[in-house]
Design a protein around this motif. Structure first.
Motif, PDB file in Angstrom:
ATOM      1  N   ASP A 134     -15.380 -50.811  -4.407  1.00 48.15           N
ATOM      2  CA  ASP A 134     -14.487 -49.703  -4.052  1.00 48.15           C
ATOM      3  C   ASP A 134     -14.482 -49.592  -2.532  1.00 48.15           C
ATOM      4  OD1 ASP A 134     -13.062 -47.343  -3.769  1.00 48.15           O
ATOM      5  OD2 ASP A 134     -14.107 -46.334  -5.413  1.00 48.15           O
ATOM      6  N   THR A 135     -13.425 -50.119  -1.883  1.00 53.35           N
ATOM      7  CA  THR A 135     -13.373 -50.130  -0.424  1.00 53.35           C
ATOM      8  C   THR A 135     -12.113 -49.437   0.079  1.00 53.35           C
ATOM      9  OG1 THR A 135     -12.259 -52.272  -0.352  1.00 53.35           O
ATOM     10  CG2 THR A 135     -14.652 -52.291  -0.252  1.00 53.35           C
ATOM     11  N   HIS A 136     -12.229 -48.866   1.259  1.00 54.77           N
ATOM     12  CA  HIS A 136     -11.109 -48.191   1.930  1.00 54.77           C
ATOM     13  C   HIS A 136     -10.971 -48.781   3.327  1.00 54.77           C
ATOM     14  CE1 HIS A 136     -10.821 -44.807  -0.958  1.00 54.77           C
ATOM     15  NE2 HIS A 136     -12.106 -45.061  -1.129  1.00 54.77           N
ATOM     16  N   GLY A 137      -9.739 -48.855   3.809  1.00 53.19           N
ATOM     17  CA  GLY A 137      -9.507 -49.332   5.164  1.00 53.19           C
ATOM     18  C   GLY A 137      -8.363 -48.576   5.819  1.00 53.19           C
ATOM     19  N   ILE A 138      -8.373 -48.566   7.133  1.00 50.79           N
ATOM     20  CA  ILE A 138      -7.336 -47.905   7.925  1.00 50.79           C
ATOM     21  C   ILE A 138      -6.400 -48.970   8.490  1.00 50.79           C
ATOM     22  CG2 ILE A 138      -6.886 -46.418   9.917  1.00 50.79           C
ATOM     23  CD1 ILE A 138      -8.349 -45.061   7.571  1.00 50.79           C
ATOM     24  N   LEU A 139      -5.100 -48.675   8.484  1.00 50.96           N
ATOM     25  CA  LEU A 139      -4.097 -49.601   8.982  1.00 50.96           C
ATOM     26  C   LEU A 139      -3.410 -49.023  10.214  1.00 50.96           C
ATOM     27  CD1 LEU A 139      -2.554 -50.411   5.497  1.00 50.96           C
ATOM     28  CD2 LEU A 139      -4.123 -51.854   6.804  1.00 50.96           C
ATOM     29  N   SER A 140      -3.195 -49.845  11.211  1.00 54.71           N
ATOM     30  CA  SER A 140      -2.492 -49.394  12.418  1.00 54.71           C
ATOM     31  C   SER A 140      -0.981 -49.371  12.168  1.00 54.71           C
ATOM     32  CB  SER A 140      -2.807 -50.340  13.585  1.00 54.71           C
ATOM     33  OG  SER A 140      -2.184 -51.595  13.364  1.00 54.71           O
ATOM     34  N   GLU A 141      -0.260 -48.708  13.038  1.00 55.29           N
ATOM     35  CA  GLU A 141       1.205 -48.683  12.936  1.00 55.29           C
ATOM     36  C   GLU A 141       1.779 -50.093  13.024  1.00 55.29           C
ATOM     37  OE1 GLU A 141       3.566 -46.379  12.182  1.00 55.29           O
ATOM     38  OE2 GLU A 141       1.821 -45.176  11.625  1.00 55.29           O
ATOM     39  N   LYS A 142       1.188 -50.906  13.885  1.00 56.67           N
ATOM     40  CA  LYS A 142       1.633 -52.294  14.030  1.00 56.67           C
ATOM     41  C   LYS A 142       1.445 -53.053  12.715  1.00 56.67           C
ATOM     42  CE  LYS A 142       0.905 -56.372  16.930  1.00 56.67           C
ATOM     43  NZ  LYS A 142       0.132 -56.942  18.038  1.00 56.67           N
ATOM     44  N   GLU A 143       0.312 -52.842  12.059  1.00 56.92           N
ATOM     45  CA  GLU A 143       0.059 -53.496  10.780  1.00 56.92           C
ATOM     46  C   GLU A 143       1.038 -53.013   9.705  1.00 56.92           C
ATOM     47  OE1 GLU A 143      -4.673 -54.356  10.591  1.00 56.92           O
ATOM     48  OE2 GLU A 143      -4.070 -52.255  10.803  1.00 56.92           O
ATOM     49  N   LEU A 144       1.308 -51.706   9.697  1.00 54.67           N
ATOM     50  CA  LEU A 144       2.243 -51.159   8.713  1.00 54.67           C
ATOM     51  C   LEU A 144       3.640 -51.747   8.889  1.00 54.67           C
ATOM     52  CD1 LEU A 144       1.122 -47.420   8.677  1.00 54.67           C
ATOM     53  CD2 LEU A 144       0.769 -49.131   6.869  1.00 54.67           C
ATOM     54  N   LYS A 145       4.052 -51.913  10.131  1.00 57.58           N
ATOM     55  CA  LYS A 145       5.350 -52.534  10.408  1.00 57.58           C
ATOM     56  C   LYS A 145       5.388 -53.969   9.901  1.00 57.58           C
ATOM     57  CE  LYS A 145       8.322 -51.604  14.120  1.00 57.58           C
ATOM     58  NZ  LYS A 145       8.683 -51.353  15.477  1.00 57.58           N
ATOM     59  N   ARG A 146       4.318 -54.688  10.163  1.00 54.68           N
ATOM     60  CA  ARG A 146       4.215 -56.084   9.716  1.00 54.68           C
ATOM     61  C   ARG A 146       4.236 -56.169   8.193  1.00 54.68           C
ATOM     62  NH1 ARG A 146       0.053 -58.804   8.258  1.00 54.68           N
ATOM     63  NH2 ARG A 146      -1.463 -57.338   9.075  1.00 54.68           N
ATOM     64  N   ILE A 147       3.567 -55.235   7.535  1.00 53.46           N
ATOM     65  CA  ILE A 147       3.530 -55.203   6.070  1.00 53.46           C
ATOM     66  C   ILE A 147       4.924 -54.939   5.507  1.00 53.46           C
ATOM     67  CG2 ILE A 147       2.670 -53.914   4.069  1.00 53.46           C
ATOM     68  CD1 ILE A 147       0.084 -53.455   5.816  1.00 53.46           C
ATOM     69  N   ARG A 148       5.624 -53.968   6.083  1.00 55.88           N
ATOM     70  CA  ARG A 148       6.989 -53.669   5.612  1.00 55.88           C
ATOM     71  C   ARG A 148       7.893 -54.893   5.767  1.00 55.88           C
ATOM     72  NH1 ARG A 148       7.433 -48.154   4.647  1.00 55.88           N
ATOM     73  NH2 ARG A 148       6.088 -46.851   5.917  1.00 55.88           N
ATOM     74  N   LYS A 149       7.756 -55.572   6.900  1.00 56.82           N
ATOM     75  CA  LYS A 149       8.555 -56.778   7.142  1.00 56.82           C
ATOM     76  C   LYS A 149       8.241 -57.842   6.087  1.00 56.82           C
ATOM     77  CE  LYS A 149       9.702 -60.108  10.739  1.00 56.82           C
ATOM     78  NZ  LYS A 149       9.441 -60.558  12.103  1.00 56.82           N
TER      79      LYS A 149
END
Length: 164
Positions: free
Chosen positions: A85-100
């Motif tokens: 059971d792990t949690h992580g934080i994502l940066s705005e840059k990572e979120l943009k890359r994920i959406r792309k």
């Protein structure tokens, strides 16, 4: 093709073709004009949460939860010993890359159901995508979208690279 009935500016639920083209739209309410590329970008921008559950008899269950509002990823493998059971934080840059990447994988246009008939065992999966307007659900049993392996690899890479 994505069917987006809300204007990206005023959110009124109507659209009509502009210049008799299915690629361009105009809002009856505010007269904003937009094209299919903008519709696609906005549809993926509106994703608030994405939850994938993959399970099989011999491998247990993996659950990936991406929260675009909280900028986080949560991964669970509850039936392992010991459980994960792990949690992580994502940066705005990572979120943009994920959406792309989600756009490239065409996730919102996957069929709702992928089922191999007459198979009682195998891998079952479900995908939930929450937006402010709806919950999109897709699932399968021993059948997968053609982009499946790339999609799971994308989630696994996000999980491994997230700041914990």
């Amino acid at each position: 093709m994505l069917q987006f009935v809300q204007c990206p500016v005023c959110y009124v639920e109507n659209k009509r073709p502009l210049y008799d083209s299915v690629e361009n739209f105009i809002c009856h309410h505010c007269s904003h004009e937009w094209n299919q590329q903008e519709v696609t970008a906005l549809a993926y921008e509106n994703i608030q949460k994405l939850r994938l559950s993959v399970s099989s008899f011999d491998a247990g269950e993996d659950i990936y939860e991406l929260d675009f509002v909280q900028s986080s990823i949560h991964f669970k493998r509850p039936f392992n010993q010991p459980s994960i059971d792990t949690h992580g934080i994502l940066s705005e840059k990572e979120l943009k890359r994920i959406r792309k990447r989600l756009i490239q994988l065409d996730v919102l246009n996957w069929s709702d159901e992928y089922i191999m008939e007459h198979v009682l065992d195998g891998t079952m999966w479900s995908l939930q995508i929450d937006t402010p307007f709806e919950r999109i659900e897709k699932h399968g049993h021993q059948e997968f979208p053609k982009q499946w392996d790339s999609f799971v690899q994308c989630l696994e890479n996000i999980r491994r690279n997230a700041s914990i």
